[in-house]
Design an enzyme around this catalytic site. Structure first.
Site, PDB file in Angstrom:
ATOM      1  N   ASN A 126     -73.272 100.257  33.492  1.00  0.00           N
ATOM      2  CA  ASN A 126     -72.722 100.953  32.324  1.00  0.00           C
ATOM      3  C   ASN A 126     -73.707 101.890  31.628  1.00  0.00           C
ATOM      4  O   ASN A 126     -73.610 102.126  30.437  1.00  0.00           O
ATOM      5  CB  ASN A 126     -72.099  99.942  31.358  1.00  0.00           C
ATOM      6  CG  ASN A 126     -73.085  98.922  30.868  1.00  0.00           C
ATOM      7  OD1 ASN A 126     -74.270  99.009  31.194  1.00  0.00           O
ATOM      8  ND2 ASN A 126     -72.621  97.976  30.081  1.00  0.00           N
ATOM      9  N   LYS A 138     -80.199 103.154  32.092  1.00  0.00           N
ATOM     10  CA  LYS A 138     -80.282 102.190  33.189  1.00  0.00           C
ATOM     11  C   LYS A 138     -80.410 102.890  34.550  1.00  0.00           C
ATOM     12  O   LYS A 138     -80.217 104.113  34.637  1.00  0.00           O
ATOM     13  CB  LYS A 138     -79.053 101.285  33.110  1.00  0.00           C
ATOM     14  CG  LYS A 138     -78.996 100.446  31.814  1.00  0.00           C
ATOM     15  CD  LYS A 138     -77.756  99.557  31.779  1.00  0.00           C
ATOM     16  CE  LYS A 138     -77.745  98.647  30.553  1.00  0.00           C
ATOM     17  NZ  LYS A 138     -76.587  97.721  30.572  1.00  0.00           N
ATOM     18  N   HIS A 161     -78.326 100.894  27.607  1.00  0.00           N
ATOM     19  CA  HIS A 161     -78.463  99.693  26.763  1.00  0.00           C
ATOM     20  C   HIS A 161     -78.637 100.147  25.327  1.00  0.00           C
ATOM     21  O   HIS A 161     -79.260 101.173  25.065  1.00  0.00           O
ATOM     22  CB  HIS A 161     -79.701  98.890  27.187  1.00  0.00           C
ATOM     23  CG  HIS A 161     -80.063  97.807  26.217  1.00  0.00           C
ATOM     24  ND1 HIS A 161     -79.429  96.595  26.214  1.00  0.00           N
ATOM     25  CD2 HIS A 161     -80.966  97.769  25.198  1.00  0.00           C
ATOM     26  CE1 HIS A 161     -79.931  95.841  25.234  1.00  0.00           C
ATOM     27  NE2 HIS A 161     -80.869  96.537  24.607  1.00  0.00           N
ATOM     28  N   ARG A 169     -74.884 101.892  18.727  1.00  0.00           N
ATOM     29  CA  ARG A 169     -73.829 101.150  19.437  1.00  0.00           C
ATOM     30  C   ARG A 169     -72.523 101.952  19.429  1.00  0.00           C
ATOM     31  O   ARG A 169     -71.784 101.966  20.412  1.00  0.00           O
ATOM     32  CB  ARG A 169     -73.615  99.766  18.814  1.00  0.00           C
ATOM     33  CG  ARG A 169     -74.786  98.787  18.970  1.00  0.00           C
ATOM     34  CD  ARG A 169     -74.992  98.274  20.372  1.00  0.00           C
ATOM     35  NE  ARG A 169     -73.849  97.601  20.925  1.00  0.00           N
ATOM     36  CZ  ARG A 169     -73.907  96.717  21.934  1.00  0.00           C
ATOM     37  NH1 ARG A 169     -75.078  96.400  22.486  1.00  0.00           N
ATOM     38  NH2 ARG A 169     -72.819  96.174  22.405  1.00  0.00           N
ATOM     39  N   PHE A 178     -72.520  86.820  35.750  1.00  0.00           N
ATOM     40  CA  PHE A 178     -73.000  88.127  36.204  1.00  0.00           C
ATOM     41  C   PHE A 178     -74.519  88.273  36.144  1.00  0.00           C
ATOM     42  O   PHE A 178     -75.056  89.339  36.447  1.00  0.00           O
ATOM     43  CB  PHE A 178     -72.331  89.252  35.386  1.00  0.00           C
ATOM     44  CG  PHE A 178     -72.579  89.181  33.900  1.00  0.00           C
ATOM     45  CD1 PHE A 178     -73.759  89.659  33.334  1.00  0.00           C
ATOM     46  CD2 PHE A 178     -71.623  88.627  33.050  1.00  0.00           C
ATOM     47  CE1 PHE A 178     -73.986  89.605  31.971  1.00  0.00           C
ATOM     48  CE2 PHE A 178     -71.836  88.571  31.677  1.00  0.00           C
ATOM     49  CZ  PHE A 178     -73.020  89.055  31.141  1.00  0.00           C
ATOM     50  N   THR A 197     -68.984  97.928  25.987  1.00  0.00           N
ATOM     51  CA  THR A 197     -69.679  97.474  27.201  1.00  0.00           C
ATOM     52  C   THR A 197     -68.924  97.912  28.455  1.00  0.00           C
ATOM     53  O   THR A 197     -69.532  98.378  29.425  1.00  0.00           O
ATOM     54  CB  THR A 197     -69.812  95.939  27.189  1.00  0.00           C
ATOM     55  OG1 THR A 197     -70.420  95.550  25.952  1.00  0.00           O
ATOM     56  CG2 THR A 197     -70.639  95.448  28.349  1.00  0.00           C
ATOM     57  N   ARG A 204     -71.030 105.804  27.319  1.00  0.00           N
ATOM     58  CA  ARG A 204     -70.482 104.999  28.418  1.00  0.00           C
ATOM     59  C   ARG A 204     -69.179 105.593  28.950  1.00  0.00           C
ATOM     60  O   ARG A 204     -68.925 105.550  30.156  1.00  0.00           O
ATOM     61  CB  ARG A 204     -70.334 103.540  27.967  1.00  0.00           C
ATOM     62  CG  ARG A 204     -71.682 102.806  27.983  1.00  0.00           C
ATOM     63  CD  ARG A 204     -71.615 101.470  27.310  1.00  0.00           C
ATOM     64  NE  ARG A 204     -72.800 100.657  27.589  1.00  0.00           N
ATOM     65  CZ  ARG A 204     -73.086  99.548  26.916  1.00  0.00           C
ATOM     66  NH1 ARG A 204     -72.312  99.115  25.948  1.00  0.00           N
ATOM     67  NH2 ARG A 204     -74.174  98.849  27.229  1.00  0.00           N
ATOM     68  N   GLU A 225     -87.096  93.944  21.492  1.00  0.00           N
ATOM     69  CA  GLU A 225     -86.944  94.726  22.722  1.00  0.00           C
ATOM     70  C   GLU A 225     -87.926  95.903  22.766  1.00  0.00           C
ATOM     71  O   GLU A 225     -88.483  96.218  23.827  1.00  0.00           O
ATOM     72  CB  GLU A 225     -85.496  95.208  22.840  1.00  0.00           C
ATOM     73  CG  GLU A 225     -84.538  94.041  23.087  1.00  0.00           C
ATOM     74  CD  GLU A 225     -83.057  94.398  22.971  1.00  0.00           C
ATOM     75  OE1 GLU A 225     -82.231  93.494  23.152  1.00  0.00           O
ATOM     76  OE2 GLU A 225     -82.732  95.581  22.700  1.00  0.00           O
ATOM     77  N   TYR A 232     -83.100  89.855  29.548  1.00  0.00           N
ATOM     78  CA  TYR A 232     -81.692  89.442  29.451  1.00  0.00           C
ATOM     79  C   TYR A 232     -81.531  87.918  29.433  1.00  0.00           C
ATOM     80  O   TYR A 232     -80.465  87.406  29.782  1.00  0.00           O
ATOM     81  CB  TYR A 232     -80.888  90.044  30.607  1.00  0.00           C
ATOM     82  CG  TYR A 232     -80.553  91.510  30.420  1.00  0.00           C
ATOM     83  CD1 TYR A 232     -79.652  91.920  29.434  1.00  0.00           C
ATOM     84  CD2 TYR A 232     -81.112  92.494  31.228  1.00  0.00           C
ATOM     85  CE1 TYR A 232     -79.329  93.258  29.252  1.00  0.00           C
ATOM     86  CE2 TYR A 232     -80.791  93.839  31.060  1.00  0.00           C
ATOM     87  CZ  TYR A 232     -79.895  94.215  30.071  1.00  0.00           C
ATOM     88  OH  TYR A 232     -79.568  95.535  29.895  1.00  0.00           O
TER      89      TYR A 232
HETATM   90  N1  UDP Z   1     -72.493  92.828  32.013  1.00  0.00           N
HETATM   91  C1  UDP Z   1     -71.840  92.612  33.212  1.00  0.00           C
HETATM   92  N2  UDP Z   1     -70.622  91.975  33.188  1.00  0.00           N
HETATM   93  C2  UDP Z   1     -70.043  91.541  32.043  1.00  0.00           C
HETATM   94  C3  UDP Z   1     -70.720  91.750  30.821  1.00  0.00           C
HETATM   95  C4  UDP Z   1     -71.932  92.399  30.845  1.00  0.00           C
HETATM   96  O1  UDP Z   1     -72.338  92.994  34.262  1.00  0.00           O
HETATM   97  O2  UDP Z   1     -68.938  90.960  32.091  1.00  0.00           O
HETATM   98  C5  UDP Z   1     -73.797  93.510  32.005  1.00  0.00           C
HETATM   99  C6  UDP Z   1     -73.696  94.954  31.497  1.00  0.00           C
HETATM  100  O3  UDP Z   1     -74.659  95.749  32.209  1.00  0.00           O
HETATM  101  C7  UDP Z   1     -74.080  94.793  30.040  1.00  0.00           C
HETATM  102  C8  UDP Z   1     -75.170  93.719  30.122  1.00  0.00           C
HETATM  103  O4  UDP Z   1     -74.687  92.824  31.136  1.00  0.00           O
HETATM  104  O5  UDP Z   1     -74.526  96.006  29.461  1.00  0.00           O
HETATM  105  C9  UDP Z   1     -75.425  92.955  28.845  1.00  0.00           C
HETATM  106  O6  UDP Z   1     -74.186  92.442  28.374  1.00  0.00           O
HETATM  107  P1  UDP Z   1     -73.810  92.521  26.832  1.00  0.00           P
HETATM  108  O7  UDP Z   1     -72.619  91.652  26.632  1.00  0.00           O
HETATM  109  O8  UDP Z   1     -75.018  92.249  25.993  1.00  0.00           O
HETATM  110  O9  UDP Z   1     -73.318  94.038  26.659  1.00  0.00           O
HETATM  111  P2  UDP Z   1     -73.989  95.280  25.893  1.00  0.00           P
HETATM  112  O10 UDP Z   1     -74.701  94.720  24.682  1.00  0.00           O
HETATM  113  O11 UDP Z   1     -74.907  95.941  26.871  1.00  0.00           O
HETATM  114  O12 UDP Z   1     -72.831  96.151  25.525  1.00  0.00           O
HETATM  115 MG    MG Z   2     -76.064  93.221  24.501  1.00  0.00          MG
END
Ligand code: UDP
Ligand code: MG
Length: 139
Positions: free
Chosen positions: A114, A11, A117, A87, A59, A93, A104, A128, A51
């Site tokens: 974070n 990112k 992705h 993952r 958010f 996350t 992370r 994707e 997204y």
């Molecule tokens: N995000 C955020 N606040 C939150 C949860 C997610 O800003 O409370 C952002 C963060 O950059 C995250 C992305 O939104 O990576 C997508 O969220 P997701 O729950 O899909 O998390 P990921 O799959 O990336 O772990």
């Molecule tokens: Mg996700």
């Protein structure tokens, strides 16, 4: 797309901080083969589409702003059990909850910014990857 592949983005914060090399090294040292790779910048429309599943979340606006503020590195990675293993490599996350040694934990500043992705299913990995790469860009 094959089920032994996943999609990732380093990112904008990772690119800004000069972490491209270190993160790619960690990914390849963990057994993933890079089968597609590029530096690119998403438009607002791109990020809103990528997204879209989160568009009702509080958010969402910040997420689109963050993901479009500078270039990202997009990649497709190959390894057996790619989605789940990647993952695990990136961690939770929220970096505060991420395990020691995960990408992370090492490189993310906050739950919003974070660092990386990782696709959450084989189906989403295929969607994707196709969003970011043409067939001729995947090897
Ligand atoms: N995000 C955020 N606040 C939150 C949860 C997610 O800003 O409370 C952002 C963060 O950059 C995250 C992305 O939104 O990576 C997508 O969220 P997701 O729950 O899909 O998390 P990921 O799959 O990336 O772990
Ligand atoms: Mg996700």
């Amino acid at each position: 797309m094959r089920t032994d592949r996943t999609f990732t983005m380093l990112k904008p914060d990772s690119v800004e901080k000069g972490h491209i090399g270190a993160i790619l090294e960690k990914i390849t040292a963990s057994g993933f083969r890079i089968v597609a790779l590029k530096l690119n910048q998403m438009t607002k429309a791109d990020a809103e589409e990528f997204y879209a599943v989160h568009n009702e979340r509080p958010f969402f606006g910040e997420l689109v702003e963050y993901m479009t503020r500078g270039p990202i590195v997009s990649a497709v990675l190959e390894k057996s059990n790619a989605v789940e293993d990647f993952r695990a490599l990136i961690g939770a996350t929220n970096p505060a909850d991420a395990a020691e040694g995960t990408i992370r934990k090492l490189y993310a500043a906050s739950i919003g910014e974070n660092a990386v992705h990782g696709s959450d299913s084989d189906e989403n990995a295929a969607i994707e990857a196709a969003f970011h790469f043409s067939g001729r860009e995947m090897f």
